[in-house]
Design a protein around this motif. Structure first.
Motif, PDB file in Angstrom:
ATOM      1  N   GLN A  60      29.730  14.160 -23.182  1.00 13.74           N
ATOM      2  CA  GLN A  60      28.892  15.277 -22.750  1.00 13.74           C
ATOM      3  C   GLN A  60      27.647  14.746 -22.055  1.00 13.74           C
ATOM      4  O   GLN A  60      26.795  14.123 -22.686  1.00 13.74           O
ATOM      5  CB  GLN A  60      28.482  16.144 -23.934  1.00 13.74           C
ATOM      6  N   PRO A  61      27.521  14.992 -20.747  1.00 13.58           N
ATOM      7  CA  PRO A  61      26.319  14.524 -20.043  1.00 13.58           C
ATOM      8  C   PRO A  61      25.105  15.365 -20.439  1.00 13.58           C
ATOM      9  O   PRO A  61      25.233  16.398 -21.098  1.00 13.58           O
ATOM     10  CB  PRO A  61      26.680  14.738 -18.570  1.00 13.58           C
ATOM     11  N   ALA A  62      23.920  14.906 -20.017  1.00  9.86           N
ATOM     12  CA  ALA A  62      22.683  15.628 -20.345  1.00  9.86           C
ATOM     13  C   ALA A  62      22.721  17.051 -19.793  1.00  9.86           C
ATOM     14  O   ALA A  62      22.253  17.988 -20.431  1.00  9.86           O
ATOM     15  CB  ALA A  62      21.478  14.865 -19.797  1.00  9.86           C
ATOM     16  N   VAL A  63      23.270  17.216 -18.613  1.00  8.61           N
ATOM     17  CA  VAL A  63      23.418  18.543 -18.014  1.00  8.61           C
ATOM     18  C   VAL A  63      24.911  18.786 -17.814  1.00  8.61           C
ATOM     19  O   VAL A  63      25.557  18.079 -17.052  1.00  8.61           O
ATOM     20  CB  VAL A  63      22.675  18.647 -16.672  1.00  8.61           C
ATOM     21  N   VAL A  64      25.438  19.774 -18.516  1.00  7.37           N
ATOM     22  CA  VAL A  64      26.866  20.086 -18.415  1.00  7.37           C
ATOM     23  C   VAL A  64      27.060  21.131 -17.321  1.00  7.37           C
ATOM     24  O   VAL A  64      26.453  22.199 -17.371  1.00  7.37           O
ATOM     25  CB  VAL A  64      27.418  20.626 -19.758  1.00  7.37           C
ATOM     26  N   PRO A  65      27.884  20.817 -16.311  1.00  8.37           N
ATOM     27  CA  PRO A  65      28.123  21.830 -15.284  1.00  8.37           C
ATOM     28  C   PRO A  65      28.825  23.047 -15.869  1.00  8.37           C
ATOM     29  O   PRO A  65      29.410  22.969 -16.953  1.00  8.37           O
ATOM     30  CB  PRO A  65      29.017  21.111 -14.274  1.00  8.37           C
ATOM     31  N   GLU A  66      28.748  24.148 -15.163  1.00  9.26           N
ATOM     32  CA  GLU A  66      29.365  25.374 -15.667  1.00  9.26           C
ATOM     33  C   GLU A  66      30.873  25.185 -15.768  1.00  9.26           C
ATOM     34  O   GLU A  66      31.521  24.740 -14.825  1.00  9.26           O
ATOM     35  CB  GLU A  66      29.045  26.532 -14.727  1.00  9.26           C
ATOM     36  N   MET A  67      31.410  25.503 -16.920  1.00 12.39           N
ATOM     37  CA  MET A  67      32.845  25.409 -17.150  1.00 12.39           C
ATOM     38  C   MET A  67      33.219  26.324 -18.305  1.00 12.39           C
ATOM     39  O   MET A  67      32.359  26.678 -19.124  1.00 12.39           O
ATOM     40  CB  MET A  67      33.265  23.964 -17.440  1.00 12.39           C
ATOM     41  N   PRO A  68      34.482  26.724 -18.403  1.00 17.64           N
ATOM     42  CA  PRO A  68      34.897  27.614 -19.490  1.00 17.64           C
ATOM     43  C   PRO A  68      34.633  27.002 -20.866  1.00 17.64           C
ATOM     44  O   PRO A  68      34.717  25.780 -21.045  1.00 17.64           O
ATOM     45  CB  PRO A  68      36.394  27.800 -19.241  1.00 17.64           C
ATOM     46  N   ALA A  69      34.330  27.862 -21.838  1.00 19.46           N
ATOM     47  CA  ALA A  69      33.978  27.414 -23.193  1.00 19.46           C
ATOM     48  C   ALA A  69      35.026  26.500 -23.819  1.00 19.46           C
ATOM     49  O   ALA A  69      34.657  25.511 -24.455  1.00 19.46           O
ATOM     50  CB  ALA A  69      33.723  28.626 -24.089  1.00 19.46           C
ATOM     51  N   PRO A  70      36.344  26.759 -23.689  1.00 18.28           N
ATOM     52  CA  PRO A  70      37.308  25.856 -24.335  1.00 18.28           C
ATOM     53  C   PRO A  70      37.166  24.404 -23.883  1.00 18.28           C
ATOM     54  O   PRO A  70      37.344  23.489 -24.686  1.00 18.28           O
ATOM     55  CB  PRO A  70      38.669  26.429 -23.919  1.00 18.28           C
ATOM     56  N   LEU A  71      36.811  24.191 -22.612  1.00 15.81           N
ATOM     57  CA  LEU A  71      36.632  22.827 -22.121  1.00 15.81           C
ATOM     58  C   LEU A  71      35.261  22.297 -22.517  1.00 15.81           C
ATOM     59  O   LEU A  71      35.133  21.172 -23.003  1.00 15.81           O
ATOM     60  CB  LEU A  71      36.812  22.781 -20.609  1.00 15.81           C
ATOM     61  N   SER A  72      34.239  23.095 -22.343  1.00 16.38           N
ATOM     62  CA  SER A  72      32.891  22.667 -22.714  1.00 16.38           C
ATOM     63  C   SER A  72      32.818  22.261 -24.183  1.00 16.38           C
ATOM     64  O   SER A  72      32.157  21.289 -24.540  1.00 16.38           O
ATOM     65  CB  SER A  72      31.896  23.797 -22.426  1.00 16.38           C
ATOM     66  N   ASN A  73      33.544  22.992 -25.025  1.00 21.44           N
ATOM     67  CA  ASN A  73      33.516  22.705 -26.461  1.00 21.44           C
ATOM     68  C   ASN A  73      34.269  21.443 -26.865  1.00 21.44           C
ATOM     69  O   ASN A  73      34.174  21.004 -28.014  1.00 21.44           O
ATOM     70  CB  ASN A  73      34.060  23.900 -27.248  1.00 21.44           C
ATOM     71  N   LEU A  74      35.018  20.839 -25.937  1.00 19.28           N
ATOM     72  CA  LEU A  74      35.667  19.553 -26.234  1.00 19.28           C
ATOM     73  C   LEU A  74      34.695  18.385 -26.127  1.00 19.28           C
ATOM     74  O   LEU A  74      34.950  17.313 -26.670  1.00 19.28           O
ATOM     75  CB  LEU A  74      36.819  19.300 -25.249  1.00 19.28           C
ATOM     76  N   HIS A  75      33.565  18.589 -25.434  1.00 21.45           N
ATOM     77  CA  HIS A  75      32.621  17.487 -25.226  1.00 21.45           C
ATOM     78  C   HIS A  75      32.115  16.940 -26.567  1.00 21.45           C
ATOM     79  O   HIS A  75      31.676  17.683 -27.439  1.00 21.45           O
ATOM     80  CB  HIS A  75      31.427  17.951 -24.396  1.00 21.45           C
ATOM     81  N   ASN A  76      32.170  15.617 -26.687  1.00 24.24           N
ATOM     82  CA  ASN A  76      31.649  14.883 -27.852  1.00 24.24           C
ATOM     83  C   ASN A  76      32.297  15.298 -29.171  1.00 24.24           C
ATOM     84  O   ASN A  76      31.709  15.095 -30.239  1.00 24.24           O
ATOM     85  CB  ASN A  76      30.124  15.031 -27.958  1.00 24.24           C
ATOM     86  N   ARG A  77      33.485  15.878 -29.139  1.00 24.51           N
ATOM     87  CA  ARG A  77      34.152  16.290 -30.377  1.00 24.51           C
ATOM     88  C   ARG A  77      35.520  15.627 -30.490  1.00 24.51           C
ATOM     89  O   ARG A  77      36.192  15.407 -29.504  1.00 24.51           O
ATOM     90  CB  ARG A  77      34.344  17.806 -30.411  1.00 24.51           C
ATOM     91  N   ARG A  78      35.910  15.375 -31.708  1.00 21.04           N
ATOM     92  CA  ARG A  78      37.258  14.887 -32.004  1.00 21.04           C
ATOM     93  C   ARG A  78      37.607  13.632 -31.214  1.00 21.04           C
ATOM     94  O   ARG A  78      38.515  13.604 -30.410  1.00 21.04           O
ATOM     95  CB  ARG A  78      38.294  15.986 -31.732  1.00 21.04           C
ATOM     96  N   ARG A  79      36.863  12.580 -31.494  1.00 27.73           N
ATOM     97  CA  ARG A  79      37.137  11.299 -30.842  1.00 27.73           C
ATOM     98  C   ARG A  79      38.524  10.797 -31.231  1.00 27.73           C
ATOM     99  O   ARG A  79      39.031  11.104 -32.304  1.00 27.73           O
ATOM    100  CB  ARG A  79      36.095  10.274 -31.263  1.00 27.73           C
ATOM    101  N   ALA A  80      39.101  10.024 -30.349  1.00 32.99           N
ATOM    102  CA  ALA A  80      40.400   9.392 -30.615  1.00 32.99           C
ATOM    103  C   ALA A  80      40.147   7.924 -30.917  1.00 32.99           C
ATOM    104  O   ALA A  80      39.710   7.170 -30.041  1.00 32.99           O
ATOM    105  CB  ALA A  80      41.322   9.545 -29.416  1.00 32.99           C
ATOM    106  N   GLY A  81      40.398   7.526 -32.155  1.00 32.01           N
ATOM    107  CA  GLY A  81      40.190   6.135 -32.534  1.00 32.01           C
ATOM    108  C   GLY A  81      41.303   5.239 -32.003  1.00 32.01           C
ATOM    109  O   GLY A  81      42.453   5.642 -31.907  1.00 32.01           O
TER     110      GLY A  81
END
Length: 198
Positions: A60-81
Motif C-alpha cells: 500500500q503506497p502512501a497515496v492509494v489511487p482510486e480503485m474499488p474497495a475489494p482491491l484496495s482492501n487487499l493492500h498490506n493484508r494477508r501476506r504470502a510467506g
C-alpha cells in the motif's frame, strides 16, 4: 496474465515491522510493478527479513489511487510467506491460498486440483510450471499419495496446494502470488476478464 505487465523495479529498505511469525525485524523488499492498461498500477513487495523470513504482499503506497474497495482492501493484508520446503530439499515453497472475491480480503486454503485450476487459470499455471524446477504439488505429505496433475486435475479430494521453486527464481513466487491472491479480485471487479473455462 496476457493483460498484465510485471516488471522488477529495484529494492527498498523496510524498517522494523512484524514479520509473518510476529517477530520484529528489518528487511529489504524487492519491488515488483504490476500494470494493466488503463488502470492504476499495483506494487508487490517481496521482503527478505533480517531474521530469515520472507513474504509477499500487495504493498500500500502512501497515496492509494482510486480503485474499488475489494482491491484496495487487499493492500498490506494477508501476506504470502515463502519458506524452505520440508518435502523438497533445496527448494522454496509458497502456499496456494486463493483470495475469495468480496469487499474484505479472505482466503480459502483447500481445493480439489480442478477447483484450484478453475480459479487460478490452467494456461497460466501450465506456463508457470514450465519454468525449470517449478512444480505445483501438495503442500504437505499425505498417508495416501495423491497426484497433482495439471493435465488431468483431480476433482475428489480437497487439499492444500503449494508452488515449489528454486531459490534463484525470484519471479515464480510473484507470478503465483498474482494468480492466486490478486487476479481473482481483479476479475471480480472487472479489471481482468473472466477465465475461459473448457
Amino acid at each position: 496474465m496476457d493483460q498484465l505487465t510485471l516488471r522488477r523495479d529495484g529494492t527498498t529498505p523496510k524498517g522494523y515491522a512484524a514479520t509473518c511469525s510476529g517477530a520484529q525485524s528489518r528487511g529489504v523488499a524487492g519491488v515488483w510493478r504490476v500494470q494493466l492498461d488503463g488502470r492504476p498500477g499495483l506494487t508487490v513487495h517481496d521482503t527478505r527479513w533480517e531474521n530469515g523470513e520472507r513474504d509477499l504482499v500487495l504493498y500500500q503506497p502512501a497515496v492509494v489511487p482510486e480503485m474499488p474497495a475489494p482491491l484496495s482492501n487487499l493492500h498490506n493484508r494477508r501476506r504470502a510467506g515463502i519458506q524452505e520446503s520440508g518435502l523438497r530439499v533445496g527448494e522454496l515453497r509458497i502456499m496456494g491460498w486463493v483470495a475469495v472475491p468480496g469487499d474484505r480480503p479472505s482466503f480459502k486454503k483447500t481445493f480439489t486440483t480442478a477447483d484450484f485450476v478453475d480459479l487460478c487459470g490452467l494456461d497460466d499455471l501450465l506456463e508457470l510450471t514450465a519454468r525449470p524446477g517449478v512444480v505445483l504439488d501438495l503442500a504437505f505429505e499425505r498417508p495416501d499419495p495423491l497426484l497433482v496433475d495439471l493435465d488431468e486435475p483431480q476433482d475428489t479430494d480437497s487439499v492444500q496446494h503449494a508452488l515449489f521453486f528454486p531459490p534463484d527464481d525470484d519471479e515464480a513466487p510473484v507470478v503465483f502470488f498474482l494468480l492466486s491472491r490478486i487476479a481473482p479480485t481483479l476479475r471480480h471487479i472487472g479489471w481482468l476478464p473472466d477465465l475461459v473455462r473448457s
